[in-house]
Design an enzyme around this catalytic site. Structure first.
Site, PDB file in Angstrom:
ATOM      1  N   HIS A   1      66.881   0.791  10.687  1.00 41.23           N
ATOM      2  CA  HIS A   1      66.681  -0.711  10.279  1.00 41.23           C
ATOM      3  C   HIS A   1      65.310  -0.703   9.498  1.00 41.23           C
ATOM      4  O   HIS A   1      64.495   0.492   9.025  1.00 41.23           O
ATOM      5  CB  HIS A   1      66.065  -1.500  11.522  1.00 41.23           C
ATOM      6  CG  HIS A   1      67.176  -1.787  12.288  1.00 41.23           C
ATOM      7  ND1 HIS A   1      67.856  -1.122  13.146  1.00 41.23           N
ATOM      8  CD2 HIS A   1      67.609  -2.869  12.415  1.00 41.23           C
ATOM      9  CE1 HIS A   1      68.843  -1.727  13.713  1.00 41.23           C
ATOM     10  NE2 HIS A   1      68.965  -2.860  13.399  1.00 41.23           N
TER      11      HIS A   1
ATOM     12  N   LYS B   1      60.499  -3.672  11.687  1.00 40.68           N
ATOM     13  CA  LYS B   1      61.136  -4.203  12.815  1.00 40.68           C
ATOM     14  C   LYS B   1      60.279  -3.988  13.948  1.00 40.68           C
ATOM     15  O   LYS B   1      59.595  -2.888  14.159  1.00 40.68           O
ATOM     16  CB  LYS B   1      62.446  -3.351  12.918  1.00 40.68           C
ATOM     17  CG  LYS B   1      63.239  -3.760  14.233  1.00 40.68           C
ATOM     18  CD  LYS B   1      64.680  -3.154  14.344  1.00 40.68           C
ATOM     19  CE  LYS B   1      65.417  -3.343  15.796  1.00 40.68           C
ATOM     20  NZ  LYS B   1      65.561  -4.872  16.145  1.00 40.68           N
TER      21      LYS B   1
HETATM   22  P1  NAP Z   1      60.421 -11.976  11.424  1.00 40.55           P
HETATM   23  O1  NAP Z   1      60.704 -12.091   9.760  1.00 40.55           O
HETATM   24  O2  NAP Z   1      59.107 -11.383  11.712  1.00 40.55           O
HETATM   25  O3  NAP Z   1      60.501 -13.598  11.761  1.00 40.55           O
HETATM   26  C1  NAP Z   1      59.883 -14.001  13.003  1.00 40.55           C
HETATM   27  C2  NAP Z   1      59.347 -15.329  12.922  1.00 40.55           C
HETATM   28  O4  NAP Z   1      58.981 -15.864  13.940  1.00 40.55           O
HETATM   29  C3  NAP Z   1      57.965 -14.991  11.868  1.00 40.55           C
HETATM   30  O5  NAP Z   1      58.018 -16.155  10.949  1.00 40.55           O
HETATM   31  C4  NAP Z   1      56.905 -15.288  13.000  1.00 40.55           C
HETATM   32  O6  NAP Z   1      55.712 -15.712  12.569  1.00 40.55           O
HETATM   33  C5  NAP Z   1      57.705 -16.166  13.950  1.00 40.55           C
HETATM   34  N1  NAP Z   1      57.011 -16.427  15.326  1.00 40.55           N
HETATM   35  C6  NAP Z   1      56.607 -15.693  16.085  1.00 40.55           C
HETATM   36  N2  NAP Z   1      56.189 -16.260  17.084  1.00 40.55           N
HETATM   37  C7  NAP Z   1      56.584 -17.285  17.337  1.00 40.55           C
HETATM   38  C8  NAP Z   1      56.635 -18.380  18.285  1.00 40.55           C
HETATM   39  N3  NAP Z   1      56.105 -18.391  19.441  1.00 40.55           N
HETATM   40  N4  NAP Z   1      57.394 -19.442  17.820  1.00 40.55           N
HETATM   41  C9  NAP Z   1      58.174 -19.658  16.690  1.00 40.55           C
HETATM   42  N5  NAP Z   1      57.959 -18.650  15.998  1.00 40.55           N
HETATM   43  C10 NAP Z   1      57.401 -17.613  16.257  1.00 40.55           C
HETATM   44  O7  NAP Z   1      61.410 -11.254  12.000  1.00 40.55           O
HETATM   45  P2  NAP Z   1      62.917 -11.239  11.721  1.00 40.55           P
HETATM   46  O8  NAP Z   1      63.258  -9.940  10.930  1.00 40.55           O
HETATM   47  O9  NAP Z   1      63.538 -12.536  11.004  1.00 40.55           O
HETATM   48  O10 NAP Z   1      63.532 -10.848  13.225  1.00 40.55           O
HETATM   49  C11 NAP Z   1      63.272 -11.849  14.140  1.00 40.55           C
HETATM   50  C12 NAP Z   1      63.973 -11.157  15.411  1.00 40.55           C
HETATM   51  O11 NAP Z   1      65.657 -11.195  15.375  1.00 40.55           O
HETATM   52  C13 NAP Z   1      63.577  -9.569  15.779  1.00 40.55           C
HETATM   53  O12 NAP Z   1      63.627  -9.258  17.054  1.00 40.55           O
HETATM   54  C14 NAP Z   1      64.922  -8.909  15.264  1.00 40.55           C
HETATM   55  O13 NAP Z   1      64.837  -7.657  15.967  1.00 40.55           O
HETATM   56  C15 NAP Z   1      65.907 -10.028  15.666  1.00 40.55           C
HETATM   57  N6  NAP Z   1      67.248  -9.713  14.855  1.00 40.55           N
HETATM   58  C16 NAP Z   1      68.452  -9.975  15.525  1.00 40.55           C
HETATM   59  C17 NAP Z   1      69.780  -9.801  14.674  1.00 40.55           C
HETATM   60  C18 NAP Z   1      70.933 -10.069  15.653  1.00 40.55           C
HETATM   61  O14 NAP Z   1      71.934 -10.209  15.127  1.00 40.55           O
HETATM   62  N7  NAP Z   1      70.774 -10.345  16.977  1.00 40.55           N
HETATM   63  C19 NAP Z   1      69.709  -9.359  13.507  1.00 40.55           C
HETATM   64  C20 NAP Z   1      68.363  -9.627  12.734  1.00 40.55           C
HETATM   65  C21 NAP Z   1      67.301  -9.398  13.331  1.00 40.55           C
HETATM   66  P3  NAP Z   1      54.639 -14.538  12.357  1.00 40.55           P
HETATM   67  O15 NAP Z   1      54.945 -13.686  11.019  1.00 40.55           O
HETATM   68  O16 NAP Z   1      53.432 -15.458  12.007  1.00 40.55           O
HETATM   69  O17 NAP Z   1      54.434 -13.678  13.521  1.00 40.55           O
END
Ligand code: NAP
Length: 259
Positions: free
Chosen positions: A147, A151
């Site tokens: 990844h 992550k």
């Molecule tokens: P990311 O770019 O860090 O996005 C997460 C967002 O959520 C950031 O903008 C963060 O803000 C915000 N956030 C943090 N706490 C919050 C809260 N309490 N309420 C609302 N928003 C909040 O991460 P990402 O790459 O999009 O990944 C997010 C999650 O999805 C991870 O756990 C990843 O492993 C997962 N994922 C899952 C799949 C799937 O198919 N299931 C695929 C890809 C990713 P800050 O930056 O200010 O903290």
């Protein structure tokens, strides 16, 4: 029309979900929550601004479904808030143990669904299914998941789920040789459900996994690559459409694909 709130809407996945929801005629984006981006316009042709607080956003926007792609440290509280208000949850955030998900779902009002998919890419679901099938005949297996370097959790939710499916499918558990002679700690990876998992984190990667089987004089590789985050969107949209027909805890996109 299904009314959709996206939590973590300013993140890498959240922005894709916002775009994907807005492109569907039967879905309406009614709120986009992301505290750090609060007040900024969502863009993408939406008149909304990012909201700072989930509870207040639910009160104002009355969504049918919350989609959560946030952080392992935030997701449990978000699910609790949404379920308490009878809002179905479609959760992509990884890193929450299944016991925590079960506890969260047990307190949900009747008829409300907590749907969680460790991986929303259809190809990844098939990769896991094929790996479970192969494990019945080739029990020697290790998982290499790769990844991007931002992550938050390791191993990935997809790797843990794959290990759990392999464990349920195979009839014998071979030794994982080499652990006792590890020269550098961690060289032989982590064990989950008696399956060895190696986690690679590098810039340039998105989400990839190879399940490598070994047998007498042969190997079998089953590999899936998400080369773009749009790969997850058909699965997310499918889950949004179907979550209202389910209740309680449902884990895995395969449950939505089969119906
Ligand atoms: P990311 O770019 O860090 O996005 C997460 C967002 O959520 C950031 O903008 C963060 O803000 C915000 N956030 C943090 N706490 C919050 C809260 N309490 N309420 C609302 N928003 C909040 O991460 P990402 O790459 O999009 O990944 C997010 C999650 O999805 C991870 O756990 C990843 O492993 C997962 N994922 C899952 C799949 C799937 O198919 N299931 C695929 C890809 C990713 P800050 O930056 O200010 O903290």
């Amino acid at each position: 029309m299904t009314r959709v709130l996206v939590s973590g809407a300013a993140g890498r996945m959240g922005r894709e979900v916002v775009r994907a929801v807005m492109a569907e005629g039967d879905l309406e984006l009614v709120a986009a929550v992301d505290p750090a981006a609060a007040g900024n316009p969502v863009g993408e042709g939406s008149a909304l601004s990012f909201a700072p607080d989930l509870d207040a956003a639910i009160s104002e926007a009355a969504p049918d479904v919350m989609v959560d792609f946030t952080h392992p440290a935030a997701v449990a509280a978000n699910i609790r808030t949404a379920l308490a208000r009878g809002v179905h949850c479609v959760v992509g955030t990884t890193g929450l143990p299944v016991e925590d998900l079960e506890a969260l779902a047990s307190s949900a009002p009747a008829g409300t669904c907590l749907f969680v998919a460790p991986n929303f890419a259809i190809g990844a679901v098939l990769m896991m299914r094929f790996a479970a099938d192969a494990a019945r005949f080739m029990p020697h297996v290790e998982i290499i998941e790769l990844h991007h370097d931002r992550k938050a959790d390791a191993p990935s939710g997809t790797a843990l789920r794959t290990a759990s499916l392999i464990s349920a499918a195979r009839t014998s558990v071979p030794d994982a040789p080499g652990r006792e002679t590890e020269v550098a700690e961690g060289a032989r990876g982590a064990l989950s459900d008696d399956v060895t998992i190696h986690s690679v984190r590098l810039p340039g990667l998105v989400a990839h996994q190879e399940v490598l089987f070994g047998g007498q004089g042969q190997t079998l590789s089953i590999r899936h690559d998400s080369i773009d985050r749009t790969s997850f969107m058909p699965g997310v949209i499918l889950a949004i459409r179907k979550v209202g027909q389910r209740s309680g805890l449902v884990v895995g996109l395969e449950h939505m694909m089969e119906e």
